[in-house]
Design a protein around this motif. Structure first.
Motif, PDB file in Angstrom:
ATOM      1  N   MET A 172       0.833  -1.206   0.000  1.00  0.00           N
ATOM      2  CA  MET A 172       0.000   0.000   0.000  1.00  0.00           C
ATOM      3  C   MET A 172       0.865   1.252   0.000  1.00  0.00           C
ATOM      4  O   MET A 172       1.928   1.294   0.609  1.00  0.00           O
ATOM      5  N   ARG A 173       0.400   2.247  -0.738  1.00  0.00           N
ATOM      6  CA  ARG A 173       1.127   3.515  -0.785  1.00  0.00           C
ATOM      7  C   ARG A 173       0.824   4.299   0.488  1.00  0.00           C
ATOM      8  O   ARG A 173      -0.333   4.450   0.879  1.00  0.00           O
ATOM      9  N   LEU A 174       1.890   4.766   1.154  1.00  0.00           N
ATOM     10  CA  LEU A 174       1.693   5.513   2.394  1.00  0.00           C
ATOM     11  C   LEU A 174       1.533   7.011   2.119  1.00  0.00           C
ATOM     12  O   LEU A 174       0.748   7.681   2.760  1.00  0.00           O
ATOM     13  N   TRP A 175       2.359   7.500   1.200  1.00  0.00           N
ATOM     14  CA  TRP A 175       2.217   8.895   0.799  1.00  0.00           C
ATOM     15  C   TRP A 175       2.902   9.119  -0.540  1.00  0.00           C
ATOM     16  O   TRP A 175       3.678   8.292  -0.992  1.00  0.00           O
ATOM     17  N   SER A 176       2.578  10.235  -1.176  1.00  0.00           N
ATOM     18  CA  SER A 176       3.303  10.631  -2.379  1.00  0.00           C
ATOM     19  C   SER A 176       3.726  12.085  -2.189  1.00  0.00           C
ATOM     20  O   SER A 176       3.210  12.787  -1.307  1.00  0.00           O
ATOM     21  N   ALA A 177       4.684  12.496  -3.001  1.00  0.00           N
ATOM     22  CA  ALA A 177       5.197  13.860  -2.866  1.00  0.00           C
ATOM     23  C   ALA A 177       5.482  14.424  -4.249  1.00  0.00           C
ATOM     24  O   ALA A 177       5.863  13.688  -5.159  1.00  0.00           O
ATOM     25  N   LYS A 178       5.272  15.730  -4.397  1.00  0.00           N
ATOM     26  CA  LYS A 178       5.635  16.341  -5.681  1.00  0.00           C
ATOM     27  C   LYS A 178       6.516  17.555  -5.408  1.00  0.00           C
ATOM     28  O   LYS A 178       6.377  18.233  -4.368  1.00  0.00           O
ATOM     29  N   ARG A 179       7.426  17.768  -6.354  1.00  0.00           N
ATOM     30  CA  ARG A 179       8.362  18.878  -6.190  1.00  0.00           C
ATOM     31  C   ARG A 179       7.622  20.206  -6.366  1.00  0.00           C
ATOM     32  O   ARG A 179       6.813  20.362  -7.276  1.00  0.00           O
ATOM     33  N   THR A 180       7.913  21.138  -5.466  1.00  0.00           N
ATOM     34  CA  THR A 180       7.375  22.503  -5.617  1.00  0.00           C
ATOM     35  C   THR A 180       8.571  23.446  -5.451  1.00  0.00           C
ATOM     36  O   THR A 180       8.954  23.788  -4.333  1.00  0.00           O
ATOM     37  N   GLU A 233      10.356  14.665 -10.124  1.00  0.00           N
ATOM     38  CA  GLU A 233       9.265  15.581  -9.730  1.00  0.00           C
ATOM     39  C   GLU A 233       8.274  14.898  -8.779  1.00  0.00           C
ATOM     40  O   GLU A 233       7.517  15.563  -8.086  1.00  0.00           O
ATOM     41  N   HIS A 234       8.291  13.572  -8.808  1.00  0.00           N
ATOM     42  CA  HIS A 234       7.261  12.841  -8.067  1.00  0.00           C
ATOM     43  C   HIS A 234       7.903  11.675  -7.305  1.00  0.00           C
ATOM     44  O   HIS A 234       8.723  10.948  -7.856  1.00  0.00           O
ATOM     45  N   ALA A 235       7.576  11.544  -6.038  1.00  0.00           N
ATOM     46  CA  ALA A 235       8.122  10.439  -5.232  1.00  0.00           C
ATOM     47  C   ALA A 235       6.989   9.771  -4.464  1.00  0.00           C
ATOM     48  O   ALA A 235       5.956  10.391  -4.192  1.00  0.00           O
ATOM     49  N   GLU A 236       7.200   8.495  -4.149  1.00  0.00           N
ATOM     50  CA  GLU A 236       6.171   7.770  -3.385  1.00  0.00           C
ATOM     51  C   GLU A 236       6.829   6.881  -2.343  1.00  0.00           C
ATOM     52  O   GLU A 236       7.950   6.410  -2.543  1.00  0.00           O
ATOM     53  N   ARG A 237       6.134   6.645  -1.247  1.00  0.00           N
ATOM     54  CA  ARG A 237       6.582   5.650  -0.267  1.00  0.00           C
ATOM     55  C   ARG A 237       5.521   4.563  -0.170  1.00  0.00           C
ATOM     56  O   ARG A 237       4.335   4.851   0.023  1.00  0.00           O
ATOM     57  N   TRP A 238       5.989   3.314  -0.333  1.00  0.00           N
ATOM     58  CA  TRP A 238       5.094   2.143  -0.282  1.00  0.00           C
ATOM     59  C   TRP A 238       5.464   1.247   0.885  1.00  0.00           C
ATOM     60  O   TRP A 238       6.640   1.085   1.193  1.00  0.00           O
ATOM     61  N   PHE A 257       3.638 -10.486  10.569  1.00  0.00           N
ATOM     62  CA  PHE A 257       3.212  -9.095  10.380  1.00  0.00           C
ATOM     63  C   PHE A 257       4.333  -8.174   9.892  1.00  0.00           C
ATOM     64  O   PHE A 257       4.181  -6.952   9.914  1.00  0.00           O
ATOM     65  N   CYS A 258       5.456  -8.735   9.457  1.00  0.00           N
ATOM     66  CA  CYS A 258       6.588  -7.868   9.106  1.00  0.00           C
ATOM     67  C   CYS A 258       6.358  -7.134   7.793  1.00  0.00           C
ATOM     68  O   CYS A 258       5.755  -7.667   6.866  1.00  0.00           O
ATOM     69  N   SER A 259       6.859  -5.939   7.744  1.00  0.00           N
ATOM     70  CA  SER A 259       6.743  -5.142   6.517  1.00  0.00           C
ATOM     71  C   SER A 259       7.992  -4.300   6.361  1.00  0.00           C
ATOM     72  O   SER A 259       8.780  -4.146   7.294  1.00  0.00           O
ATOM     73  N   THR A 260       8.153  -3.767   5.161  1.00  0.00           N
ATOM     74  CA  THR A 260       9.251  -2.855   4.900  1.00  0.00           C
ATOM     75  C   THR A 260       8.686  -1.665   4.132  1.00  0.00           C
ATOM     76  O   THR A 260       7.527  -1.714   3.702  1.00  0.00           O
ATOM     77  N   VAL A 261       9.465  -0.614   3.996  1.00  0.00           N
ATOM     78  CA  VAL A 261       8.997   0.501   3.162  1.00  0.00           C
ATOM     79  C   VAL A 261       9.988   0.724   2.030  1.00  0.00           C
ATOM     80  O   VAL A 261      11.190   0.507   2.187  1.00  0.00           O
ATOM     81  N   GLU A 262       9.455   1.097   0.890  1.00  0.00           N
ATOM     82  CA  GLU A 262      10.299   1.384  -0.278  1.00  0.00           C
ATOM     83  C   GLU A 262       9.936   2.757  -0.816  1.00  0.00           C
ATOM     84  O   GLU A 262       8.752   3.083  -0.970  1.00  0.00           O
ATOM     85  N   ASP A 263      10.957   3.548  -1.100  1.00  0.00           N
ATOM     86  CA  ASP A 263      10.728   4.869  -1.687  1.00  0.00           C
ATOM     87  C   ASP A 263      11.096   4.829  -3.156  1.00  0.00           C
ATOM     88  O   ASP A 263      12.102   4.220  -3.540  1.00  0.00           O
ATOM     89  N   THR A 264      10.279   5.446  -3.978  1.00  0.00           N
ATOM     90  CA  THR A 264      10.583   5.494  -5.409  1.00  0.00           C
ATOM     91  C   THR A 264      10.410   6.933  -5.900  1.00  0.00           C
ATOM     92  O   THR A 264       9.611   7.695  -5.335  1.00  0.00           O
ATOM     93  N   THR A 265      11.150   7.271  -6.946  1.00  0.00           N
ATOM     94  CA  THR A 265      10.914   8.565  -7.602  1.00  0.00           C
ATOM     95  C   THR A 265      10.748   8.293  -9.091  1.00  0.00           C
ATOM     96  O   THR A 265      11.218   7.275  -9.599  1.00  0.00           O
ATOM     97  N   ASP A 266      10.077   9.192  -9.782  1.00  0.00           N
ATOM     98  CA  ASP A 266      10.015   9.024 -11.229  1.00  0.00           C
ATOM     99  C   ASP A 266      11.308   9.584 -11.844  1.00  0.00           C
ATOM    100  O   ASP A 266      12.151  10.154 -11.135  1.00  0.00           O
TER     101      ASP A 266
END
Ligand code: SF4
Ligand code: SF4
Length: 373
Positions: A76-84, A277-282, A264-273
């Motif tokens: 699941m995506r936790l948040w996304s971000a865009k460059r300003t 300009e655009h990044a997401e954390r899953w 119940f273990c999970s990890t987070v992965e960050d990606t950018t395009d």
């Protein structure tokens, strides 16, 4: 009728259906989607569907899915971000919490949900996604009328009869041409739903028939595990040679953790395009069988498959008790069925228990490679 009442109340129905040669949990459009007249055969590393003649809707054991995939999504995506300009604007994920009605939850699975409640809700850090989905969920349990070849809920005191944690509990009874359900409500919400469904009070004989279904199932367990002093047993045997034996068979594929309803273990992965300009954390399910899972400064502290299997089994059956006050294993048998090389947690415990006394009485056995039992 139950399906219509739940749908009218805004629930999304999720339950058992056949897909990809297995009984999995998926959205159900109607009662016709249930695997009527199907059962499963399970053994270590083996799962097969088989037709049955009685038209039963729930006479099979648990399949590869568990309810955790609906309460604690695999990705699941936790948040996304865009460059300003020179900064980023964060957009937290806004989820409209689904209202699931889980159909056909087994007693071991109710225990697994209760364990995950401890992990995600009762601790210091509450998982907001799990908590919201859990609060909305309506649970229709089914008392098991057939145990699988890898089930051992009786040993773990988690089944086969649903005792609590449900809104409604069904027992499916087939007596010749007569096919009916005995229903028990466990909450006010369950009682309200039941009130909308035509029903009558069960006779003493029907109650007895329901008890017999559960008793018969309890007698069909394919596996057993002696849990006497299991925590201390595993703590005493951290250096037991059996861990080398199991490591020689384990592929560290992580299947056992993916199918386990309590892991119940999970990890987070960050990606950018590519533009930046655009990044997401899953957030994604993770497994203690991954080398990276225990990566700390300088490397992984569980580099060998021996240390990873030992960590997993010792956590399930021993350290989990210290951590959460209950075993992390509910005896559902999934890790045995879905292990590609048929490693069996009940056999591993038995081997350590039986050879510990040998080891203690004959010190020469210490260090010898101990074969499969
Ligand atoms: S025990 Fe079986 S399922 Fe688990 S990691 Fe090892 S090979 Fe895979
Ligand atoms: S450890 Fe295996 S048997 Fe126990 S709850 Fe997990 S999958 Fe089921």
């Amino acid at each position: 009728m139950l399906f219509e009442v739940l749908k009218a109340r805004g629930y999304r129905l999720v339950g058992p259906r056949i897909r990809d040669g297995a009984i999995v949990y998926d959205e159900l459009a109607s009662v016709d989607a249930l695997p009527a007249g199907w059962t499963d055969e399970q053994e270590g590393g083996k799962y097969r569907l088989r037709e049955r003649e009685d038209g039963a809707l729930f006479r099979y054991a648990v399949g590869p899915h568990s309810w955790k995939k609906f309460l604690f999504p695999p990705m699941m995506r936790l948040w996304s971000a865009k460059r300003t300009g020179n900064a980023f604007e964060l957009a937290p994920e806004q989820e409209e919490t689904p209202r699931f009605a889980f159909i056909g939850v087994r007693s071991c699975e109710l225990h697994a949900i209760a364990i995950q409640d401890k992990v995600f809700i009762d601790g210091k850090f509450v998982d907001p996604v799990y908590a919201a989905r859990r609060k909305n969920a309506f649970i229709v349990a089914v008392n098991c009328s057939q145990a699988g070849g890898t089930c051992f809920c009786v040993s773990m005191k988690t089944g086969p009869k649903a005792q609590s944690g449900f809104d409604l509990a069904l027992t499916e009874i087939i007596e010749g041409a007569r096919h009916y359900f005995l229903v028990k409500s466990g909450t006010d919400a369950g009682a309200q739903v039941l009130a909308e469904i035509p029903h009558r009070t069960a006779t003493e004989q029907e109650e007895k028939a329901a008890e017999q279904v559960v008793e018969r199932t309890a007698g069909q367990m394919g596996r057993a595990m002696d849990t006497t002093g299991i925590k201390e047993l595993l703590y005493r045997n951290y250096e037991h040679p059996r861990w080398d034996d199991v490591a020689s068979r384990c592929l560290t594929c992580a299947n056992c953790t993916m199918v386990c309803p309590t892991c119940f273990c999970s990890t987070v992965e960050d990606t950018t395009d590519l533009t930046g300009e655009h990044a997401e954390r899953w957030r994604k399910w993770d497994s203690c069988f991954q080398v990276d899972f225990s990566y700390i400064v300088g490397g992984s502290i569980r580099a060998s498959s021996k240390s990873r299997y030992r960590q997993w089994m010792t956590h399930k059956l021993a350290t989990w008790i210290d951590q959460f006050g209950a075993s992390g294993c509910v005896g559902c048998g999934r890790c045995i069925t879905w292990c590609p090389v048929a490693i069996d947690i009940t056999k591993e415990v038995r081997a350590i228990r039986e050879t510990e006394s040998l080891r203690l009485s004959d010190p020469q056995i210490e260090g010898r490679h101990l074969g499969n039992t």
